[in-house]
Design a protein around this motif. Sequence first.
Motif, PDB file in Angstrom:
ATOM      1  N   SER A 181       0.816  -1.223   0.000  1.00 10.63           N
ATOM      2  CA  SER A 181       0.000   0.000   0.000  1.00 10.63           C
ATOM      3  C   SER A 181       0.843   1.264   0.000  1.00 10.63           C
ATOM      4  O   SER A 181       0.471   2.267  -0.601  1.00 10.63           O
ATOM      5  CB  SER A 181      -0.985  -0.002   1.169  1.00 10.63           C
ATOM      6  OG  SER A 181      -0.285  -0.050   2.392  1.00 10.63           O
ATOM      7  N   GLU A 182       2.001   1.232   0.657  1.00 12.54           N
ATOM      8  CA  GLU A 182       2.862   2.426   0.666  1.00 12.54           C
ATOM      9  C   GLU A 182       3.377   2.727  -0.743  1.00 12.54           C
ATOM     10  O   GLU A 182       3.355   3.869  -1.209  1.00 12.54           O
ATOM     11  CB  GLU A 182       4.050   2.200   1.617  1.00 12.54           C
ATOM     12  CG  GLU A 182       4.920   3.424   1.800  1.00 12.54           C
ATOM     13  CD  GLU A 182       6.025   3.172   2.825  1.00 12.54           C
ATOM     14  OE1 GLU A 182       7.158   3.580   2.527  1.00 12.54           O
ATOM     15  OE2 GLU A 182       5.750   2.562   3.866  1.00 12.54           O
ATOM     16  N   ARG A 183       3.817   1.683  -1.449  1.00 16.44           N
ATOM     17  CA  ARG A 183       4.297   1.844  -2.822  1.00 16.44           C
ATOM     18  C   ARG A 183       3.152   2.289  -3.731  1.00 16.44           C
ATOM     19  O   ARG A 183       3.322   3.164  -4.584  1.00 16.44           O
ATOM     20  CB  ARG A 183       4.856   0.498  -3.289  1.00 16.44           C
ATOM     21  CG  ARG A 183       6.053   0.594  -4.146  1.00 16.44           C
ATOM     22  CD  ARG A 183       6.704  -0.732  -4.448  1.00 16.44           C
ATOM     23  NE  ARG A 183       5.824  -1.884  -4.472  1.00 16.44           N
ATOM     24  CZ  ARG A 183       6.223  -3.136  -4.293  1.00 16.44           C
ATOM     25  NH1 ARG A 183       7.488  -3.384  -4.069  1.00 16.44           N
ATOM     26  NH2 ARG A 183       5.383  -4.138  -4.327  1.00 16.44           N
ATOM     27  N   ARG A 214      -7.440   0.250  -7.986  1.00 22.78           N
ATOM     28  CA  ARG A 214      -6.439  -0.563  -7.288  1.00 22.78           C
ATOM     29  C   ARG A 214      -6.870  -2.021  -7.262  1.00 22.78           C
ATOM     30  O   ARG A 214      -8.011  -2.339  -6.953  1.00 22.78           O
ATOM     31  CB  ARG A 214      -6.267  -0.083  -5.857  1.00 22.78           C
ATOM     32  CG  ARG A 214      -5.532   1.227  -5.738  1.00 22.78           C
ATOM     33  CD  ARG A 214      -5.296   1.518  -4.279  1.00 22.78           C
ATOM     34  NE  ARG A 214      -4.529   2.733  -4.096  1.00 22.78           N
ATOM     35  CZ  ARG A 214      -3.860   3.008  -2.992  1.00 22.78           C
ATOM     36  NH1 ARG A 214      -3.884   2.168  -1.977  1.00 22.78           N
ATOM     37  NH2 ARG A 214      -3.187   4.122  -2.886  1.00 22.78           N
ATOM     38  N   VAL A 215      -5.912  -2.880  -7.562  1.00 21.49           N
ATOM     39  CA  VAL A 215      -6.153  -4.325  -7.549  1.00 21.49           C
ATOM     40  C   VAL A 215      -4.979  -4.969  -6.840  1.00 21.49           C
ATOM     41  O   VAL A 215      -3.825  -4.580  -7.059  1.00 21.49           O
ATOM     42  CB  VAL A 215      -6.262  -4.883  -8.992  1.00 21.49           C
ATOM     43  CG1 VAL A 215      -6.400  -6.384  -8.988  1.00 21.49           C
ATOM     44  CG2 VAL A 215      -7.419  -4.239  -9.724  1.00 21.49           C
ATOM     45  N   ASP A 260       3.268  -2.989 -10.104  1.00 22.96           N
ATOM     46  CA  ASP A 260       4.437  -2.583  -9.327  1.00 22.96           C
ATOM     47  C   ASP A 260       4.722  -3.692  -8.325  1.00 22.96           C
ATOM     48  O   ASP A 260       3.937  -3.930  -7.417  1.00 22.96           O
ATOM     49  CB  ASP A 260       4.149  -1.260  -8.612  1.00 22.96           C
ATOM     50  CG  ASP A 260       5.370  -0.680  -7.936  1.00 22.96           C
ATOM     51  OD1 ASP A 260       6.495  -1.139  -8.232  1.00 22.96           O
ATOM     52  OD2 ASP A 260       5.205   0.230  -7.109  1.00 22.96           O
ATOM     53  N   MET A 261       5.839  -4.398  -8.515  1.00 18.36           N
ATOM     54  CA  MET A 261       6.197  -5.461  -7.581  1.00 18.36           C
ATOM     55  C   MET A 261       7.689  -5.741  -7.662  1.00 18.36           C
ATOM     56  O   MET A 261       8.381  -5.232  -8.532  1.00 18.36           O
ATOM     57  CB  MET A 261       5.373  -6.726  -7.832  1.00 18.36           C
ATOM     58  CG  MET A 261       5.597  -7.404  -9.157  1.00 18.36           C
ATOM     59  SD  MET A 261       4.673  -8.955  -9.361  1.00 18.36           S
ATOM     60  CE  MET A 261       3.002  -8.472  -9.117  1.00 18.36           C
ATOM     61  N   GLN A 262       8.128  -6.549  -6.740  1.00 25.25           N
ATOM     62  CA  GLN A 262       9.543  -6.913  -6.662  1.00 25.25           C
ATOM     63  C   GLN A 262      10.035  -7.465  -8.001  1.00 25.25           C
ATOM     64  O   GLN A 262      10.973  -6.986  -8.586  1.00 25.25           O
ATOM     65  CB  GLN A 262       9.713  -7.962  -5.555  1.00 25.25           C
ATOM     66  CG  GLN A 262      11.128  -8.275  -5.189  1.00 25.25           C
ATOM     67  CD  GLN A 262      11.664  -7.323  -4.145  1.00 25.25           C
ATOM     68  OE1 GLN A 262      10.929  -6.552  -3.564  1.00 25.25           O
ATOM     69  NE2 GLN A 262      12.962  -7.364  -3.935  1.00 25.25           N
ATOM     70  N   SER A 263       9.372  -8.506  -8.471  1.00 29.36           N
ATOM     71  CA  SER A 263       9.728  -9.171  -9.717  1.00 29.36           C
ATOM     72  C   SER A 263       8.532 -10.029 -10.115  1.00 29.36           C
ATOM     73  O   SER A 263       7.846 -10.557  -9.252  1.00 29.36           O
ATOM     74  CB  SER A 263      10.964 -10.044  -9.507  1.00 29.36           C
ATOM     75  OG  SER A 263      11.313 -10.702 -10.693  1.00 29.36           O
TER      76      SER A 263
END
Length: 194
Positions: free
Chosen positions: A11-13, A31-32, A53-56
Amino acid sequence: MYKLMLVDNDSERTDSLESALAAIGYAPIIRVGQHDNLLNAVRTHQPDIILIDMQSPDRDTLESLRNVSRETPKPIVFFAEQSDLETTRAAISAGVSAYIVDDLPNKRLKSVLEVAIARFQDHQKLKEELEDYKSRLQDRKDVDKAKGILMQHRNLTEEEAYQLLRKMAMDRNMKIGEASRNFVAAMALLGGKF
């Protein structure tokens, strides 16, 4: 203005990215969660652009992207914190229009989105042209096959066979390729060998 779908569990990102998007005029933003059914969410909300938007990207995410790209193509921008060549290739293969590694490019966000949209539109145009080409090529093959059958069984010239197929298509309000396919199929049912 484009309607964006933002996919992330952090949520912060997500708040940070949503603020950056709002600052450059992109709204509304849907938002999903990362583990939600992406295809269903896309069908429900009909976004113009998907941002992830995620790590990988993991295998499930890539499969979800493939499904979206196949069923309801959209420009997809993927922000990853880390990546390698294989992962990047897998993401592009799954339908990602822009794959950005590192921190969110707040200063370049608008240009990243514009490039992703342009790239997606070019890709869709090429895909449509390829499908049209394949369809016309198949039509031509079917017309040639139908002409050959008519020439053999009715002793017609190539031009006469073509004109007969053309008339048949016009009488049935069909394209000549479709009429030719129907004719070849009907002849096959009657036991023709060709």
